[in-house]
Design an enzyme around this catalytic site. Sequence first.
Site, mmCIF file in Angstrom:
data_model
loop_
_atom_site.group_PDB
_atom_site.id
_atom_site.type_symbol
_atom_site.label_atom_id
_atom_site.label_comp_id
_atom_site.label_asym_id
_atom_site.label_seq_id
_atom_site.Cartn_x
_atom_site.Cartn_y
_atom_site.Cartn_z
ATOM 1 N N HIS A 1 11.419 5.413 0.053
ATOM 2 C CA HIS A 1 12.530 6.023 0.799
ATOM 3 C C HIS A 1 12.886 7.355 0.132
ATOM 4 C CE1 HIS A 1 14.098 2.751 3.514
ATOM 5 N NE2 HIS A 1 13.088 2.162 2.900
ATOM 6 N N GLY A 2 13.745 8.120 0.797
ATOM 7 C CA GLY A 2 14.205 9.374 0.200
ATOM 8 C C GLY A 2 13.096 10.400 0.065
ATOM 9 N N ASP B 1 16.050 1.228 10.506
ATOM 10 C CA ASP B 1 16.086 1.675 9.116
ATOM 11 C C ASP B 1 17.339 1.115 8.427
ATOM 12 O OD1 ASP B 1 15.302 3.206 6.889
ATOM 13 O OD2 ASP B 1 16.459 4.947 7.555
ATOM 14 N N HIS C 1 18.309 8.978 -1.328
ATOM 15 C CA HIS C 1 18.374 9.635 -0.016
ATOM 16 C C HIS C 1 19.048 10.992 -0.157
ATOM 17 C CE1 HIS C 1 18.294 5.288 1.420
ATOM 18 N NE2 HIS C 1 17.236 5.825 1.973
ATOM 19 N N ASN D 1 9.525 7.587 3.959
ATOM 20 C CA ASN D 1 10.599 7.891 4.918
ATOM 21 C C ASN D 1 11.147 9.301 4.727
ATOM 22 O OD1 ASN D 1 10.299 5.196 5.403
ATOM 23 N ND2 ASN D 1 12.410 4.629 4.927
ATOM 24 N N ASN E 1 14.063 11.933 6.431
ATOM 25 C CA ASN E 1 15.138 12.152 7.381
ATOM 26 C C ASN E 1 15.818 13.504 7.136
ATOM 27 O OD1 ASN E 1 17.178 11.798 9.270
ATOM 28 N ND2 ASN E 1 18.473 10.647 7.873
ATOM 29 N N THR E 2 16.408 13.650 5.950
ATOM 30 C CA THR E 2 17.212 14.848 5.665
ATOM 31 C C THR E 2 16.440 16.151 5.887
ATOM 32 O OG1 THR E 2 18.420 13.532 4.055
ATOM 33 C CG2 THR E 2 18.697 15.918 3.917
ATOM 34 N N GLU F 1 14.070 -4.895 1.148
ATOM 35 C CA GLU F 1 14.377 -3.971 0.042
ATOM 36 C C GLU F 1 14.877 -4.697 -1.198
ATOM 37 O OE1 GLU F 1 16.524 -0.318 0.860
ATOM 38 O OE2 GLU F 1 17.522 -0.406 -1.095
HETATM 39 P P1 13P Z 1 15.773 11.332 3.153
HETATM 40 O O1 13P Z 1 16.971 11.508 4.032
HETATM 41 O O2 13P Z 1 16.066 11.639 1.728
HETATM 42 O O3 13P Z 1 14.592 12.045 3.660
HETATM 43 O O4 13P Z 1 15.450 9.765 3.166
HETATM 44 C C1 13P Z 1 15.130 9.124 4.373
HETATM 45 C C2 13P Z 1 15.085 7.662 4.211
HETATM 46 O O5 13P Z 1 14.692 7.132 3.193
HETATM 47 C C3 13P Z 1 15.512 6.855 5.351
HETATM 48 O O6 13P Z 1 15.504 5.495 5.062
#
Ligand code: 13P
Length: 287
Positions: free
Chosen positions: A207-208, A84, A177, A229, A231-232, A135
């Site tokens: 993303h985000g 990533d 993000h 994507n 993550n958080t 990107e």
């Molecule tokens: P978030 O952390 O906002 O969910 O985004 C994850 C991301 O885009 C990783 O590339």
Amino acid sequence: MLVSAKEMLVKAKAGHYAVGQFNINNLEWTKAVLQTAQENNSPVILGVSEGAGKYMTGYKTIVGMVNGMLEEMGITVPVALHLDHGSYDHCFKCIEAGFSSVMFDGSHYPIEENIEKTKELVGVCAAKGISLEAEVGSIGGEEDGVVGMGECADPNECKAIADLGIDFLAAGIGNIHGKYPENWAGLSFETLDAIQKLTGDMPLVLHGGTGIPTDMIKRAIELGVAKINVNTECQLTFAEATRKYIESGKDLEGKGFDPRKLLAPGVEAIKATVKEKMEIFGSVNKA
Ligand code: 13P
């Protein structure tokens, strides 16, 4: 066996759904995401940031762990292991270590340099059957307590990068993000529509994924987003469940100090979050 993310995303774009990329941080995380994908018969992409790669001692460790799990957990759904936001050098490190997919984030370079470096990686990845994400337009986020607003990519620059032969494209459309600020303007569907018109069948990446309202996610998928994507959100639910367990004091004097027990509520929380996202993205039963 790990697979490139190309085929699953071409299928997703054609079928009007999106495949989730869930970033992994440790063994428990990886196991939770794989189990959820298998239980929901969904393709999945395991995302690894350079920081998470370093934390897990390096890319070879991750490849070994993931390949071992695919075999020993009997995973049959398509799984891609993806770098990533990779730098140019780290794309090569991951390719060498056995990743099946990489993202080269050249968005901070002038567009000519982004094009040049992306082009080199197109050749390297194609020769090895590894998928490549590029990107255009930076994706904001929190740095040192300051939340940068997401920038919108130039659709013509997106076309120039897409035409190089990459497999999927991340384009900034106001997404960031981490948590979205109160005054966030939302995704720019006008920009997304213009990008999709110029890039045709190219699967687009959002993303985000944490905190974007479901209606916006669905609209983005209609306009060509095939990979989202997250993550958080997994980190937040993991931390919250773990905190609650520790504060409850439950079992801590018994066997609760055993990490297999201590981390179990967090793992369940990740599984619930991943399942919910797969349902919203529409990837359930698409393996
Ligand atoms: P978030 O952390 O906002 O969910 O985004 C994850 C991301 O885009 C990783 O590339």
